[in-house]
Enzyme design. Structure first.
Site, short mmCIF file in Angstrom:
data_model
loop_
_atom_site.label_atom_id
_atom_site.label_comp_id
_atom_site.label_asym_id
_atom_site.label_seq_id
_atom_site.Cartn_x
_atom_site.Cartn_y
_atom_site.Cartn_z
N ASP A 8 0.86 -1.18 0.00
CA ASP A 8 0.00 0.00 0.00
C ASP A 8 0.89 1.23 0.00
O ASP A 8 1.78 1.37 0.86
CB ASP A 8 -0.90 0.01 1.23
CG ASP A 8 -1.99 -1.06 1.17
OD1 ASP A 8 -2.00 -1.83 0.20
OD2 ASP A 8 -2.82 -1.10 2.10
N ASP A 129 -15.40 -2.69 -1.56
CA ASP A 129 -15.02 -2.42 -0.19
C ASP A 129 -16.28 -2.12 0.60
O ASP A 129 -17.06 -1.25 0.21
CB ASP A 129 -14.07 -1.22 -0.12
CG ASP A 129 -12.89 -1.36 -1.08
OD1 ASP A 129 -12.42 -2.50 -1.25
OD2 ASP A 129 -12.44 -0.34 -1.63
#
EC number: 5.3.1.16
Length: 239
Positions: A8, A129
């Site tokens: 990330d 998500d």
């Protein structure tokens, strides 16, 4: 089941967020390419990359870091975060990404997902998500009334390569994945489902694998913290 080590990216560094909150980032390294090489040398068959700044900005921000990763390893990589138009999709795929992940636009512009999946077969995934089953967009900052399963089913005939399902409340919390919700989603669609959020131990990976319907799992913090040994996990999953 494929294990996807996660890198990330925030401000060019390798980080992990707690439950998607940008102000709760832990920096694990400032050399994304070196991290990618370490994962590749451990034997992973894929990498999962996220442009966190891009997810909020709506356009690529950590392009230099992503490109350094693509130059450093031969392992196929998928990328999400800030990919919201065809030009960006084409640009990333032309630079060597194996797969782009479309999240926010899957809700706001589903036609783009369909167009991209037709243009680039096998190279477009949908990122879903969710908090308590409801989809969140724009870097998880905006919650919608769209249910994760309904969104996934909407792309059954679109030709997308995979669905990356993240339970936001589990992400970065080292509390284990939401196996039940991920399995339910995987059984509701024919698209391969990849689990994300909370994968923190070998037992978590085995539980996901043993559902028999989950195609992959993403892990980040556990690999950086040492709670999960990548080589041992890959060996166990291949057994």
């Amino acid at each position: 089941m494929i294990l996807y080590p996660a890198i990330d990216l925030k401000d060019g560094q390798c980080v992990r967020l707690l439950r998607g909150e940008m102000d709760r980032a832990t920096v694990f390294g400032d050399n994304p390419a070196a991290q990618a090489r370490a994962f590749a040398e451990a034997g992973c068959s894929w990498l999962h990359l996220v442009d966190l700044n891009g997810a909020f900005a709506g356009h690529p921000v950590n392009a230099a870091a992503v490109e350094s990763i693509l130059a450093a390893v031969d392992v196929p990589a998928q990328l999400g975060g800030g990919i919201r138009d065809m030009a960006t999709i084409e640009g990333w795929l032309s630079k060597g990404l194996a797969r782009v992940i479309l999240g926010t636009v899957a809700v706001e512009n589903p036609g783009l997902v369909r167009q991209a999946a037709r243009a680039f077969p096998g190279r477009v995934a949908v990122g879903i998500d969710a908090r308590k089953g409801r989809v969140a967009t724009r870097g998880w900052a905006e919650e919608t009334d769209v249910m994760a399963t309904d969104l996934a089913r909407a792309f059954e005939d679109a030709g997308v390569a995979a669905i990356i399902y993240t339970d936001i409340d589990r992400d970065g919390a080292m509390a284990g994945p939401n196996v039940a919700a991920t399995e339910a989603l995987a059984r509701a669609v024919t698209i391969p489902v990849i689990a994300s959020g909370g994968v923190s131990s070998l037992a978590d990976l085995i539980a996901l694998r043993d559902t028999g319907v989950i195609a992959g799992a993403i892990s980040g913090r556990a690999l950086y913290d040492g709670a999960l040994d990548l080589g041992a996990a890959l060996t166990a999953l291949s057994a």
